[in-house]
Design a protein around this motif. Sequence first.
Motif, PDB file in Angstrom:
ATOM      1  N   ASP A   1       0.808  -1.214   0.000  1.00 18.48           N
ATOM      2  CA  ASP A   1       0.000   0.000   0.000  1.00 18.48           C
ATOM      3  C   ASP A   1       0.841   1.264   0.000  1.00 18.48           C
ATOM      4  O   ASP A   1       0.315   2.364   0.115  1.00 18.48           O
ATOM      5  N   ARG A   2       2.164   1.125  -0.137  1.00 23.25           N
ATOM      6  CA  ARG A   2       3.050   2.284  -0.098  1.00 23.25           C
ATOM      7  C   ARG A   2       3.321   2.788  -1.504  1.00 23.25           C
ATOM      8  O   ARG A   2       3.856   2.080  -2.350  1.00 23.25           O
ATOM      9  N   CYS A   3       2.949   4.017  -1.750  1.00 20.91           N
ATOM     10  CA  CYS A   3       3.087   4.617  -3.069  1.00 20.91           C
ATOM     11  C   CYS A   3       4.547   4.989  -3.337  1.00 20.91           C
ATOM     12  O   CYS A   3       5.185   5.667  -2.530  1.00 20.91           O
ATOM     13  N   LEU A   4       5.073   4.537  -4.474  1.00 22.18           N
ATOM     14  CA  LEU A   4       6.433   4.878  -4.877  1.00 22.18           C
ATOM     15  C   LEU A   4       6.460   5.889  -6.015  1.00 22.18           C
ATOM     16  O   LEU A   4       7.419   6.631  -6.171  1.00 22.18           O
ATOM     17  N   GLY A   5       5.407   5.907  -6.819  1.00 24.52           N
ATOM     18  CA  GLY A   5       5.350   6.834  -7.947  1.00 24.52           C
ATOM     19  C   GLY A   5       4.453   6.294  -9.042  1.00 24.52           C
ATOM     20  O   GLY A   5       3.450   5.631  -8.784  1.00 24.52           O
ATOM     21  N   TYR A   6       4.823   6.556 -10.291  1.00 16.24           N
ATOM     22  CA  TYR A   6       4.049   6.077 -11.434  1.00 16.24           C
ATOM     23  C   TYR A   6       4.928   6.183 -12.674  1.00 16.24           C
ATOM     24  O   TYR A   6       6.007   6.786 -12.651  1.00 16.24           O
ATOM     25  N   TYR A   7       4.473   5.557 -13.765  1.00 18.46           N
ATOM     26  CA  TYR A   7       5.159   5.761 -15.034  1.00 18.46           C
ATOM     27  C   TYR A   7       4.128   6.087 -16.101  1.00 18.46           C
ATOM     28  O   TYR A   7       2.938   5.769 -15.973  1.00 18.46           O
ATOM     29  N   ILE A   8       4.595   6.755 -17.152  1.00 14.31           N
ATOM     30  CA  ILE A   8       3.714   7.223 -18.222  1.00 14.31           C
ATOM     31  C   ILE A   8       4.227   6.667 -19.540  1.00 14.31           C
ATOM     32  O   ILE A   8       5.404   6.835 -19.875  1.00 14.31           O
ATOM     33  N   ILE A   9       3.362   6.003 -20.273  1.00 15.51           N
ATOM     34  CA  ILE A   9       3.670   5.555 -21.631  1.00 15.51           C
ATOM     35  C   ILE A   9       2.881   6.442 -22.589  1.00 15.51           C
ATOM     36  O   ILE A   9       1.657   6.543 -22.481  1.00 15.51           O
TER      37      ILE A   9
END
Length: 636
Positions: free
Chosen positions: A422-430
């Motif tokens: 449940d710990r948010c690290l970030g995100y990626y965008i394609i």
Amino acid sequence: MDSKKIKNIVVVVSGLDEEYQYNIILGMNKFAEEHNINVSYFAAFVGMVGSKTFDIGERSIYNLVDYSRFDGALLMTNTFGSAEIRENIFSKVRSSGIPVIVFESHEYPEFYDIRIDNFSVMKDLVNHIIRHHGAKVINYISGPLANPEGKARYDAFLSAMEENGLTTEEKRIYYGDFKSYDGKLAIDDFVNSKLPLPDAFICANDSMALTAISSLEKLGYKIPDDVMVTGFDYTFNARNCSPAITSVKRPLYSAGYTAMNVLFNVIEGREQPRSTVLEATAVFTESCGCKNAETDDLISYKKTTYRKIEATNNNILMVNRLTAGLAETETASEFFDVINALISELECEKFQFCLTEDWQDAFNTGSLTTSHNGYSGYMTAPLIWDNGQRRSVGYYPSSNMFPEGFEERSCVNYFLPLHFGDRCLGYYIITNGDFPIYSLLCHTLTMVLSNSIENIRKLFHLNKAMDELNRLYVIDPLCNIYNRNGFINLADDMFRECVAKKQQIMLSFIDMDGLKFINDNYGHNEGDFAIQRLANIISSCCGKGSICARFGGDEFVIFSVNATDNDVTSLEHRFNLELENINNLITKPYVISASIGSILTLANENDTLYSIIKMADDKMYEIKKAKKAARKSEKI
């Protein structure tokens, strides 16, 4: 409103690897391409691994959206099983004031809606099973009732049963979540119930119907000879499996295209109907005993199947290579190098890897319970791959979503969450790549990236802990100078080098005077204070080519290489002067005092570091005895 300005549209959806989402997204993307629209999809794969904790991390991506930065929103909230999440999204989008299209729901009059008539067509399908095939006992495999489509299909089933005078037995209903695996679980539940085999299993979608058929066939049942099975959605796999599945054909591509068209016109100020209803059609085929109404022709089926297999095999190879490469990384820099080397295989124009600014912190990496939106106030983009060019962005506000801002061109962007539990690290965008919607391995890729960056984070803290343990092994915590272990490890090498170079060494042994008196009369805190001040003096007297250490409780040493007679005199003079200065400065009721004995000798192979230390200790002891004798004579 400036019609020439690029329109930025946000789409919120759960899951990208199902045919329903895929076909609707294709329709939306087609309209966006034709009308120069920049579309951003915020998507997660909720309910995939059976972990509520994991799902919290997945859903963090929806908290990233700043709706006020978009011109309009398309909400595929019918793909969410949780009413709470849907209401949270509705609340945020309402406050933004932008126009909104909602799929499969007419419960919110403030929004426009696009719907396919689920109720009527499902009722037609159930009536067909009852009236045409004479079914009397029916099991129902439901979707989530919190989902509007799941509820509409469930209500249609109940209505058809009631109209035909049939009893709906609660124990013959299985409440699933539209996931493929629910079909297997439903059949397992039926077997455990010991109920007689029904005439039909009515399934709320094709995914569950396919696994239900597979499970029934493994039990030895023939479809439709022993039991009928129906689905809903008329997916590629459902219409081309054997037997082909009786299902419901929905105009999904048209729904996506129409939804984007309505939203675009609303943004442009053109009046649009508040509600648009599209019709669906039941397709009766082999799994209920009807003739195969329509399937893909063999050549088309073979081509499509081959393309799917080829793409899946290529994706598996890419993910395996990525996994193997990331497993060998030990630093964030190495991690991003591996991704950069393989990211071109996603066949996208741009890939942006975004992390919370505190992703490497020990415990607080954007915890959903401590951050207003699941992300830190600022993000960092350590890797931006843009048509083969690599760059990075140091920090940017998380509310910007894009590290480099919105593109002033027609783009399709997919935002996917990076998290560990449940710990948010970030995100990626394609950007401008279809990998998220065509590949069955998009979620696998996301988990590989998330788990690997978490491993880098843990390794970072493990190395810090190891460094601290190593420091504690060689550093005295009270005095913050070397302890005996640290001194011996370092000084022994220095001593051997002096022997090889035939250099003189100086070793000074220092013993504090009167520590027991201070401890007994003023307490151990004052004793520690006195030891610390003495250590500071010793450290300040330790020049270039010298090291010092706390050798025992109140014993210290200074070791100097390539020393001279002047160095001995200079050291002892400065040491005594600093003692006098510190006593004048602290004005304590006691005096910080110490005895120092120094040995200057030419290092040779017959000596050892310990023998030199012993010589200095003996000399210091003689000095200490002389000081005591002098004090006694003064008293007489």
